[in-house]
Design a protein around this motif. Structure first.
Motif, PDB file in Angstrom:
ATOM      1  N   GLU A 400       3.436  14.770  -7.617  1.00  0.00           N
ATOM      2  CA  GLU A 400       4.304  13.840  -7.616  1.00  0.00           C
ATOM      3  C   GLU A 400       5.532  13.815  -6.652  1.00  0.00           C
ATOM      4  O   GLU A 400       5.927  12.991  -6.137  1.00  0.00           O
ATOM      5  N   ASP A 401       5.842  15.172  -6.345  1.00  0.00           N
ATOM      6  CA  ASP A 401       7.037  15.433  -5.396  1.00  0.00           C
ATOM      7  C   ASP A 401       6.351  14.911  -4.107  1.00  0.00           C
ATOM      8  O   ASP A 401       7.336  14.371  -3.246  1.00  0.00           O
ATOM      9  N   ALA A 402       5.386  15.219  -3.687  1.00  0.00           N
ATOM     10  CA  ALA A 402       4.791  14.886  -2.370  1.00  0.00           C
ATOM     11  C   ALA A 402       4.646  13.366  -2.349  1.00  0.00           C
ATOM     12  O   ALA A 402       4.971  12.864  -1.137  1.00  0.00           O
ATOM     13  N   LEU A 403       4.154  12.723  -3.517  1.00  0.00           N
ATOM     14  CA  LEU A 403       4.076  11.412  -3.264  1.00  0.00           C
ATOM     15  C   LEU A 403       5.265  10.696  -3.022  1.00  0.00           C
ATOM     16  O   LEU A 403       5.468   9.443  -2.470  1.00  0.00           O
ATOM     17  N   ALA A 404       6.373  11.009  -3.923  1.00  0.00           N
ATOM     18  CA  ALA A 404       7.743  10.437  -3.619  1.00  0.00           C
ATOM     19  C   ALA A 404       8.358  10.813  -2.353  1.00  0.00           C
ATOM     20  O   ALA A 404       8.641   9.708  -1.698  1.00  0.00           O
ATOM     21  N   GLN A 405       8.056  11.814  -1.802  1.00  0.00           N
ATOM     22  CA  GLN A 405       8.589  11.979  -0.355  1.00  0.00           C
ATOM     23  C   GLN A 405       7.895  11.029   0.544  1.00  0.00           C
ATOM     24  O   GLN A 405       8.340  10.457   1.489  1.00  0.00           O
ATOM     25  N   GLN A 406       6.643  11.207   0.505  1.00  0.00           N
ATOM     26  CA  GLN A 406       5.573  10.093   1.282  1.00  0.00           C
ATOM     27  C   GLN A 406       6.217   8.705   1.237  1.00  0.00           C
ATOM     28  O   GLN A 406       6.086   8.188   2.251  1.00  0.00           O
ATOM     29  N   ARG A 407       6.351   8.267   0.006  1.00  0.00           N
ATOM     30  CA  ARG A 407       6.710   6.805  -0.179  1.00  0.00           C
ATOM     31  C   ARG A 407       8.002   6.486   0.102  1.00  0.00           C
ATOM     32  O   ARG A 407       8.185   5.548   0.917  1.00  0.00           O
ATOM     33  N   ILE A 408       9.157   7.366  -0.097  1.00  0.00           N
ATOM     34  CA  ILE A 408      10.396   7.154   0.162  1.00  0.00           C
ATOM     35  C   ILE A 408      10.777   7.348   1.626  1.00  0.00           C
ATOM     36  O   ILE A 408      11.616   6.549   2.119  1.00  0.00           O
ATOM     37  N   LEU A 409      10.123   8.301   2.350  1.00  0.00           N
ATOM     38  CA  LEU A 409      10.591   8.748   3.588  1.00  0.00           C
ATOM     39  C   LEU A 409      10.119   7.495   4.484  1.00  0.00           C
ATOM     40  O   LEU A 409      10.741   7.223   5.594  1.00  0.00           O
ATOM     41  N   GLN A 412      12.983   5.213   4.314  1.00  0.00           N
ATOM     42  CA  GLN A 412      14.369   5.918   4.902  1.00  0.00           C
ATOM     43  C   GLN A 412      13.890   5.719   6.473  1.00  0.00           C
ATOM     44  O   GLN A 412      14.912   5.602   7.310  1.00  0.00           O
ATOM     45  N   GLU A 413      12.670   6.031   7.318  1.00  0.00           N
ATOM     46  CA  GLU A 413      12.630   5.920   8.643  1.00  0.00           C
ATOM     47  C   GLU A 413      12.957   4.524   9.105  1.00  0.00           C
ATOM     48  O   GLU A 413      13.584   4.662  10.253  1.00  0.00           O
ATOM     49  N   ARG A 414      12.370   3.474   8.285  1.00  0.00           N
ATOM     50  CA  ARG A 414      12.637   2.200   8.742  1.00  0.00           C
ATOM     51  C   ARG A 414      14.239   1.911   8.852  1.00  0.00           C
ATOM     52  O   ARG A 414      14.633   1.312   9.803  1.00  0.00           O
ATOM     53  N   VAL A 415      15.013   2.307   7.757  1.00  0.00           N
ATOM     54  CA  VAL A 415      16.445   2.193   7.811  1.00  0.00           C
ATOM     55  C   VAL A 415      17.004   2.989   8.945  1.00  0.00           C
ATOM     56  O   VAL A 415      18.070   2.522   9.497  1.00  0.00           O
ATOM     57  N   GLN A 416      16.630   4.362   9.109  1.00  0.00           N
ATOM     58  CA  GLN A 416      17.185   4.878  10.354  1.00  0.00           C
ATOM     59  C   GLN A 416      16.867   4.546  11.424  1.00  0.00           C
ATOM     60  O   GLN A 416      17.913   4.690  12.263  1.00  0.00           O
TER      61      GLN A 416
END
Length: 517
Positions: A400-409, A412-416
């Motif tokens: 679940e942690d890795a899925l959350a990171q994969q989805r949210i990052l 985040q990259e698009r915004v950055q």
């Protein structure tokens, strides 16, 4: 005695009961969710997160190929060959297999033999007097030879299944050891991917610093021109020099980071740091979005879950081993020996002496020691049950942690990226305005620092995405599957009570007993 032994033997041969509870995998204590929570797409996120294709058709045995980097592929291939930590786990597995064979040998009769040869003698001087008064002295010797040989057969009858329970426990422990080897291999592969991705991002960061140093040098020249023209004071030039030197220091420090990462990679592939040199290159790593599948398959694909389950089976068998001490040990023994004064007649029946018969030994009073051992074995089993459950829960958390990171990052990259574009535009505008004298140089410094920080953050996000994908593959078990475990070792024709099912559901906290075989 002969008649009693003969009548007892058929009974011993047909006996085959097993003390202790047979190990069975009970139903899960709580149902497994049909899907991962973090794998669900948020509302309106279809354009941000989507299952990527590189991972779907990849060989999960060589899962690092999803990144599409030939250098990484060549390094990963060296882990199995040279990584010393893996060699430790591989040796532990071979030792576990040897222990099984050692315990299996106790199920069969053992035959030993002895032999000896001895020569004993006496000697001395003897005087004689012949007729006519002549005296003579002669030497005499007397020797006796004694030869003996013998054979002993001993067979401990496993009437209560104690030895077979030990073999069952050792077999499960060997399977756990093999799963630990697979888990160590997966961890080494993940560490390699993480360090290699960090090294390539370090190369990108170094190129960013080099380009920034060049840009700051041009800004410093602009400030110098302004000072020479008398438009601004030397404060602007000193500010430009400060920013330039600070960025140069960051560039130097990045060299240290890269060297340490290269050394860590060398250790993972089992080589000295001096033997591994990775040429700087732009990051060619594809950032995949790994499909997590469904939670139920996680129990089949995590080697650490398999190891915890097999340790639980081994602990369950140890309960039977401990219970076996309540029952007497029965063994069959036979000896035959030959004793003769000459080798030629040593093996004749007339020189033989033999004996045969059963032996029984058991504990009558021990002050509760055996009962305490059984209680201790049950406590050890309960501990392995808790360990197994915790391993499963931790596995779900890691996924679940890795899925959350994969989805949210991804978002985040698009915004950055948008932030980087805005920061670079602000830097360009402030520098142009400084040339015409409409803004102070502090504005240029601030916009340049913001642009550099935005670029650094973008590289960090890309690294985090790479690490998150590797951690997700590790959390899902990599390319390992339960079927990779070696089959249970046969224990003298005993029907296995724990055939390997296609999954490892969490067990019940109670031992499950079936009728003795």
């Amino acid at each position: 005695m002969k008649r009693g032994s003969a009548s007892l033997l058929p009974l011993l041969l047909v006996s085959g009961c097993l003390v202790g509870p047979d190990y069975e995998r009970a139903p899960p204590a709580s149902p497994v969710a049909p899907a991962y929570k973090e794998a669900e797409l948020p509302t309106g996120a279809a354009s941000v997160f989507r299952p990527a294709q590189p991972a779907d058709g990849a060989d999960r045995g060589q899962w690092w190929r999803i990144y599409g980097d030939p250098t990484l592929d060549s390094l990963a291939a060296q882990i199995d060959v040279s990584n010393q930590n893996l060699k430790i786990f591989e040796a532990n597995y071979r030792r576990a297999r040897a222990i099984i064979r050692q315990d299996q040998s106790a199920l069969y009769p053992s035959i030993s033999g002895t032999g000896s040869a001895q020569q004993t003698g006496t000697g001395g001087l003897r005087g004689t007097t012949a007729a006519g008064g002549t005296s003579t002295v002669t030497r005499y010797d007397s020797t006796i030879g004694q030869y003996s040989t013998g054979f002993t057969l001993n067979w401990e009858l496993d009437l209560w299944g104690t030895l077979r329970r030990q073999v069952e426990s050792d077999s499960a422990s060997a399977q756990a050891s093999d799963a630990e080897l697979a888990n160590a291999r997966l961890s080494a592969q993940t560490d390699l991917v993480t360090n290699y991705a960090s090294l390539r991002i370090s190369d990108d960061r170094k190129r960013l610093y080099e380009a920034t140093v060049a840009a700051y040098q041009r800004s410093m020249q602009i400030a110098q021109n302004q000072v020479d023209a008398g438009i601004v004071s030397r404060v602007d030039l000193v500010q430009a020099q400060t920013q330039y030197e600070q960025t140069r220091a960051q560039l130097v420090n990045e060299g240290i980071n890269r060297a340490l990462l290269e050394h860590a990679i060398a250790l993972l592939v089992g080589k000295a740091p001096s033997e591994v040199s990775i040429e700087p290159a732009p990051t060619r790593l594809t950032i995949p979005t790994v499909d997590s599948g469904v939670p139920s398959t996680l129990l089949e694909r995590r080697p650490d879950i398999a190891s915890a389950e097999r340790q639980m089976a081994a602990a369950n068998a140890q309960i039977g081993v401990a219970r076996g001490a309540f029952y007497p040990q029965i063994s069959l023994g036979a000896t035959i020996g030959f004793l003769s004064g000459g080798l030629g007649s040593l093996l004749q029946l007339g020189t033989a002496a033999w004996s045969v018969g059963p032996q029984i030994a058991g504990t009558l009073v021990d002050g509760g020691g055996i009962a305490a051992q059984v209680q201790g074995a049950r406590a050890s089993y309960d501990a392995t049950v808790a360990t197994y459950r915790q391993t499963v829960l931790t596995a779900f958390q890691q996924v679940e942690d890795a899925l959350a990171q994969q989805r949210i990052l991804v978002a985040q990259e698009r915004v950055q990226r948008a932030a980087v574009a805005a920061a670079r535009e602000a830097e360009r505008l402030s520098l142009n305005q400084y040339r015409v004298g409409t803004v102070p140089y502090t504005t240029v410094v601030q916009t340049q620092a913001s642009a550099l920080a935005a670029e650094q953050s973008l590289l960090t996000i890309r690294l985090n995405r790479l690490i998150a994908s590797a951690n997700l593959v590790k959390a899902l078990g990599g390319g390992w599957r339960q079927e990779d475990l070696p089959p249970p070792v046969p224990i003298g024709g005993l029907k296995q009570a724990n055939p390997s099912p296609p999954a490892f559901p969490p067990p019940s906290t109670q031992n499950v007993s079936t009728p003795r075989q």
